[in-house]
Design a protein around this motif. Structure first.
Motif, PDB file in Angstrom:
ATOM      1  N   ARG A  97      90.055  34.394  20.579  1.00 47.22           N
ATOM      2  CA  ARG A  97      90.589  34.383  21.943  1.00 47.22           C
ATOM      3  C   ARG A  97      90.200  33.064  22.597  1.00 47.22           C
ATOM      4  O   ARG A  97      89.504  32.242  22.001  1.00 47.22           O
ATOM      5  CB  ARG A  97      90.017  35.566  22.730  1.00 47.22           C
ATOM      6  CG  ARG A  97      88.521  35.485  22.962  1.00 47.22           C
ATOM      7  CD  ARG A  97      87.972  36.767  23.547  1.00 47.22           C
ATOM      8  NE  ARG A  97      86.608  36.604  24.010  1.00 47.22           N
ATOM      9  CZ  ARG A  97      85.785  37.617  24.257  1.00 47.22           C
ATOM     10  NH1 ARG A  97      86.199  38.860  24.089  1.00 47.22           N
ATOM     11  NH2 ARG A  97      84.557  37.383  24.688  1.00 47.22           N
ATOM     12  N   ALA A  98      90.658  32.850  23.819  1.00 48.08           N
ATOM     13  CA  ALA A  98      90.323  31.615  24.539  1.00 48.08           C
ATOM     14  C   ALA A  98      88.835  31.620  24.901  1.00 48.08           C
ATOM     15  O   ALA A  98      88.332  32.585  25.475  1.00 48.08           O
ATOM     16  CB  ALA A  98      91.174  31.493  25.792  1.00 48.08           C
ATOM     17  N   GLU A  99      88.152  30.536  24.533  1.00 48.17           N
ATOM     18  CA  GLU A  99      86.720  30.411  24.809  1.00 48.17           C
ATOM     19  C   GLU A  99      86.439  29.047  25.439  1.00 48.17           C
ATOM     20  O   GLU A  99      86.887  28.015  24.938  1.00 48.17           O
ATOM     21  CB  GLU A  99      85.904  30.563  23.530  1.00 48.17           C
ATOM     22  CG  GLU A  99      85.655  31.992  23.106  1.00 48.17           C
ATOM     23  CD  GLU A  99      84.754  32.732  24.086  1.00 48.17           C
ATOM     24  OE1 GLU A  99      83.651  32.222  24.407  1.00 48.17           O
ATOM     25  OE2 GLU A  99      85.172  33.813  24.538  1.00 48.17           O
TER      26      GLU A  99
ATOM     27  N   GLY B  54      81.438  33.652  16.564  1.00 51.10           N
ATOM     28  CA  GLY B  54      81.628  32.639  15.529  1.00 51.10           C
ATOM     29  C   GLY B  54      81.527  31.237  16.081  1.00 51.10           C
ATOM     30  O   GLY B  54      80.939  30.345  15.450  1.00 51.10           O
ATOM     31  N   LEU B  55      82.085  30.994  17.268  1.00 50.90           N
ATOM     32  CA  LEU B  55      82.023  29.670  17.885  1.00 50.90           C
ATOM     33  C   LEU B  55      80.578  29.282  18.180  1.00 50.90           C
ATOM     34  O   LEU B  55      80.155  28.150  17.891  1.00 50.90           O
ATOM     35  CB  LEU B  55      82.844  29.655  19.175  1.00 50.90           C
ATOM     36  CG  LEU B  55      82.795  28.372  19.994  1.00 50.90           C
ATOM     37  CD1 LEU B  55      83.371  27.187  19.206  1.00 50.90           C
ATOM     38  CD2 LEU B  55      83.531  28.541  21.328  1.00 50.90           C
TER      39      LEU B  55
ATOM     40  N   ALA C  64      78.888  26.592   9.113  1.00 43.69           N
ATOM     41  CA  ALA C  64      79.717  26.002  10.168  1.00 43.69           C
ATOM     42  C   ALA C  64      81.088  25.621   9.627  1.00 43.69           C
ATOM     43  O   ALA C  64      82.116  25.853  10.273  1.00 43.69           O
ATOM     44  CB  ALA C  64      79.007  24.782  10.764  1.00 43.69           C
ATOM     45  N   ARG C  65      81.122  25.026   8.437  1.00 45.56           N
ATOM     46  CA  ARG C  65      82.411  24.633   7.836  1.00 45.56           C
ATOM     47  C   ARG C  65      83.294  25.857   7.583  1.00 45.56           C
ATOM     48  O   ARG C  65      84.493  25.857   7.917  1.00 45.56           O
ATOM     49  CB  ARG C  65      82.177  23.884   6.527  1.00 45.56           C
ATOM     50  CG  ARG C  65      83.467  23.520   5.781  1.00 45.56           C
ATOM     51  CD  ARG C  65      83.181  22.817   4.469  1.00 45.56           C
ATOM     52  NE  ARG C  65      82.481  23.660   3.525  1.00 45.56           N
ATOM     53  CZ  ARG C  65      83.078  24.543   2.724  1.00 45.56           C
ATOM     54  NH1 ARG C  65      84.387  24.733   2.781  1.00 45.56           N
ATOM     55  NH2 ARG C  65      82.362  25.265   1.875  1.00 45.56           N
ATOM     56  N   LEU C  66      82.722  26.907   7.011  1.00 49.10           N
ATOM     57  CA  LEU C  66      83.504  28.109   6.710  1.00 49.10           C
ATOM     58  C   LEU C  66      83.980  28.797   7.992  1.00 49.10           C
ATOM     59  O   LEU C  66      85.099  29.315   8.047  1.00 49.10           O
ATOM     60  CB  LEU C  66      82.665  29.079   5.869  1.00 49.10           C
ATOM     61  CG  LEU C  66      82.419  28.641   4.420  1.00 49.10           C
ATOM     62  CD1 LEU C  66      81.358  29.529   3.763  1.00 49.10           C
ATOM     63  CD2 LEU C  66      83.711  28.692   3.617  1.00 49.10           C
ATOM     64  N   LEU C  67      83.145  28.801   9.022  1.00 48.86           N
ATOM     65  CA  LEU C  67      83.557  29.393  10.298  1.00 48.86           C
ATOM     66  C   LEU C  67      84.716  28.616  10.907  1.00 48.86           C
ATOM     67  O   LEU C  67      85.675  29.211  11.414  1.00 48.86           O
ATOM     68  CB  LEU C  67      82.376  29.436  11.269  1.00 48.86           C
ATOM     69  CG  LEU C  67      81.385  30.592  11.097  1.00 48.86           C
ATOM     70  CD1 LEU C  67      80.135  30.356  11.927  1.00 48.86           C
ATOM     71  CD2 LEU C  67      82.039  31.918  11.478  1.00 48.86           C
ATOM     72  N   ALA C  68      84.620  27.293  10.881  1.00 50.19           N
ATOM     73  CA  ALA C  68      85.704  26.478  11.432  1.00 50.19           C
ATOM     74  C   ALA C  68      87.004  26.774  10.697  1.00 50.19           C
ATOM     75  O   ALA C  68      88.059  26.938  11.329  1.00 50.19           O
ATOM     76  CB  ALA C  68      85.352  24.994  11.329  1.00 50.19           C
ATOM     77  N   GLU C  69      86.964  26.858   9.376  1.00 47.06           N
ATOM     78  CA  GLU C  69      88.173  27.124   8.605  1.00 47.06           C
ATOM     79  C   GLU C  69      88.697  28.533   8.859  1.00 47.06           C
ATOM     80  O   GLU C  69      89.917  28.746   8.947  1.00 47.06           O
ATOM     81  CB  GLU C  69      87.884  26.913   7.113  1.00 47.06           C
ATOM     82  CG  GLU C  69      87.600  25.459   6.764  1.00 47.06           C
ATOM     83  CD  GLU C  69      87.110  25.279   5.335  1.00 47.06           C
ATOM     84  OE1 GLU C  69      86.927  26.306   4.640  1.00 47.06           O
ATOM     85  OE2 GLU C  69      86.916  24.121   4.914  1.00 47.06           O
ATOM     86  N   THR C  70      87.788  29.504   8.989  1.00 45.90           N
ATOM     87  CA  THR C  70      88.208  30.880   9.245  1.00 45.90           C
ATOM     88  C   THR C  70      88.892  31.005  10.599  1.00 45.90           C
ATOM     89  O   THR C  70      89.787  31.838  10.779  1.00 45.90           O
ATOM     90  CB  THR C  70      86.986  31.820   9.182  1.00 45.90           C
ATOM     91  OG1 THR C  70      86.375  31.707   7.892  1.00 45.90           O
ATOM     92  CG2 THR C  70      87.399  33.268   9.401  1.00 45.90           C
ATOM     93  N   MET C  71      88.494  30.173  11.564  1.00 50.30           N
ATOM     94  CA  MET C  71      89.089  30.213  12.899  1.00 50.30           C
ATOM     95  C   MET C  71      90.264  29.248  13.044  1.00 50.30           C
ATOM     96  O   MET C  71      90.692  28.937  14.151  1.00 50.30           O
ATOM     97  CB  MET C  71      88.016  29.927  13.957  1.00 50.30           C
ATOM     98  CG  MET C  71      86.963  31.034  14.061  1.00 50.30           C
ATOM     99  SD  MET C  71      85.771  30.847  15.426  1.00 50.30           S
ATOM    100  CE  MET C  71      84.842  29.411  14.881  1.00 50.30           C
ATOM    101  N   GLY C  72      90.796  28.763  11.921  1.00 49.35           N
ATOM    102  CA  GLY C  72      91.996  27.936  11.954  1.00 49.35           C
ATOM    103  C   GLY C  72      91.759  26.464  12.156  1.00 49.35           C
ATOM    104  O   GLY C  72      92.688  25.719  12.492  1.00 49.35           O
ATOM    105  N   GLY C  73      90.540  25.998  11.947  1.00 50.05           N
ATOM    106  CA  GLY C  73      90.240  24.583  12.122  1.00 50.05           C
ATOM    107  C   GLY C  73      89.622  23.990  10.877  1.00 50.05           C
ATOM    108  O   GLY C  73      89.787  24.506   9.771  1.00 50.05           O
ATOM    109  N   HIS C  74      88.872  22.912  11.051  1.00 54.01           N
ATOM    110  CA  HIS C  74      88.166  22.319   9.931  1.00 54.01           C
ATOM    111  C   HIS C  74      86.978  21.521  10.447  1.00 54.01           C
ATOM    112  O   HIS C  74      86.854  21.256  11.648  1.00 54.01           O
ATOM    113  CB  HIS C  74      89.091  21.436   9.077  1.00 54.01           C
ATOM    114  CG  HIS C  74      89.689  20.290   9.823  1.00 54.01           C
ATOM    115  ND1 HIS C  74      90.926  20.356  10.426  1.00 54.01           N
ATOM    116  CD2 HIS C  74      89.223  19.029  10.071  1.00 54.01           C
ATOM    117  CE1 HIS C  74      91.197  19.203  11.008  1.00 54.01           C
ATOM    118  NE2 HIS C  74      90.193  18.386  10.820  1.00 54.01           N
TER     119      HIS C  74
END
Length: 261
Positions: A111-113, A154-155, A231-241
Motif C-alpha cells: 500500500r502507499a507508505e 517489509g519497507l 533487503a535485496r529480496l524484499l525490494a524485489e518482492t515489493m516490485g523494485g530492486h
C-alpha cells in the motif's frame, strides 16, 4: 450373431490435456506452498519460544530481581547469556526471513507508505547503534520525501537492514547520507556511507546470504551477512530492486528503487 463391438472413448484433445496438466501443476505448487508455510510456522515457534525464555530468565538473573546472587561473576555470566540469546534470536529471525522470501511464501500487504514516517521509525529502532558508533544521519529534504508502494513492515525491515549495515560497517563519527527522489512511476532511494569502499568484485558476495565484505578473520563486527540479501529480496518482492555501487575511496552506496505511490 456378431460379437458386441467395443466402444473406445475418444482421446482427449491436446488443449484439454494441457489444461489438466496446468491444473495439476498449480495444485502441487499450492500444496507445496502450504507445506512450506506450515514448516516455517513450526520452526519459528519451536526456535523462538525457548530463546525468548532464555533471554527473559537471564534478564531476571542479571538484574537480581529476586535478591543478590552472591559472587558478582554470576551476574556477569547472566548478562553474557542474555546478549548471546539476543544475537541468536536475531539470526533465527533473519534465517526465517530469508527462507520465506526465497520460498516466495511471505505474505505482503502493499500500500502507499510515506518514506518520512518509515525513516523516523527506523531511526528510533537504531538509536542504540547510532549512539554507540556516534554516527549521524542526514536526510535530504527530510519531511518532504515521496511515498512508495510497499508493505509497511517489509519497507521498514529493508531500510533498517541497509541503514544498520552503513552504521556498523562504515566509519564511526561519520554521517550517513540519505536521499529519495521520484522519477516517473518509481522512487530512487540512496543510502551512502563515507567508508573506504569495497572492491567491485566483492559486491555480488555482499548480496548473497552469509557473505560479508571483510575477511571473516579480521572483520570487526559480528553477524551472518544476511542484512543486505534480505533487503535485496524484499525490494524485489515489493516490485523494485536494490543495487550497490562503491567508487574506490568513496564508501558504499545502496540504491533502492520501489514503485511510487
Amino acid at each position: 450373431m456378431s460379437p458386441t463391438a467395443r466402444h473406445t472413448p475418444p482421446a482427449p484433445a491436446p488443449q484439454e490435456t494441457s489444461d489438466r496438466r496446468e491444473l495439476l501443476v498449480a495444485r502441487r505448487a499450492e500444496a507445496l506452498d502450504d507445506a512450506q508455510r506450515a514448516f516455517l510456522r513450526t520452526v519459528s515457534h519451536e526456535l523462538r519460544t525457548p530463546l525468548n525464555a532464555i533471554i527473559g530468565f537471564s534478564e531476571i538473573i542479571a538484574e537480581e530481581l529476586y535478591g543478590p546472587l552472591g559472587a558478582p561473576q554470576y551476574r556477569e555470566y547472566a548478562e553474557h547469556v542474555r546478549q548471546s540469546g539476543h544475537r541468536l534470536l536475531k539470526l533465527v529471525n533473519q534465517v526465517l526471513e530469508i527462507a520465506r522470501l526465497q520460498g516466495k511464501v511471505m505474505d505482503l500487504e502493499v500500500r502507499a507508505e510515506a518514506l518520512d514516517h518509515a525513516f523516523d521509525d527506523v531511526r528510533d529502532q537504531l538509536r542504540q547503534d547510532l549512539d554507540a558508533r556516534r554516527v549521524a544521519i542526514r536526510i535530504e529534504n527530510d519531511g518532504a520525501l515521496p511515498a512508495v508502494c510497499a508493505d509497511p513492515r517489509g519497507l521498514r525491515t529493508l531500510l533498517q537492514n541497509v541503514l544498520q549495515n552503513a552504521i556498523l560497517y562504515g566509519p564511526a563519527d561519520e554521517t550517513v547520507e540519505i536521499s529519495a527522489r521520484q522519477r516517473g512511476d518509481r522512487v530512487d532511494i540512496r543510502i551512502e556511507d563515507h567508508g573506504p569502499g569495497i572492491d567491485g568484485a566483492d559486491i555480488p558476495r555482499l548480496l548473497s546470504p552469509f557473505e560479508q565484505g571483510d575477511n571473516s578473520l579480521t572483520r570487526s563486527n559480528e553477524g551472518a551477512g544476511l542484512g543486505l540479501p534480505i533487503a535485496r529480496l524484499l525490494a524485489e518482492t515489493m516490485g523494485g530492486h536494490l543495487r550497490l555501487t562503491s567508487p574506490e575511496g568513496h564508501g558504499l552506496c545502496v540504491c533502492i528503487t520501489l514503485p511510487a505511490a
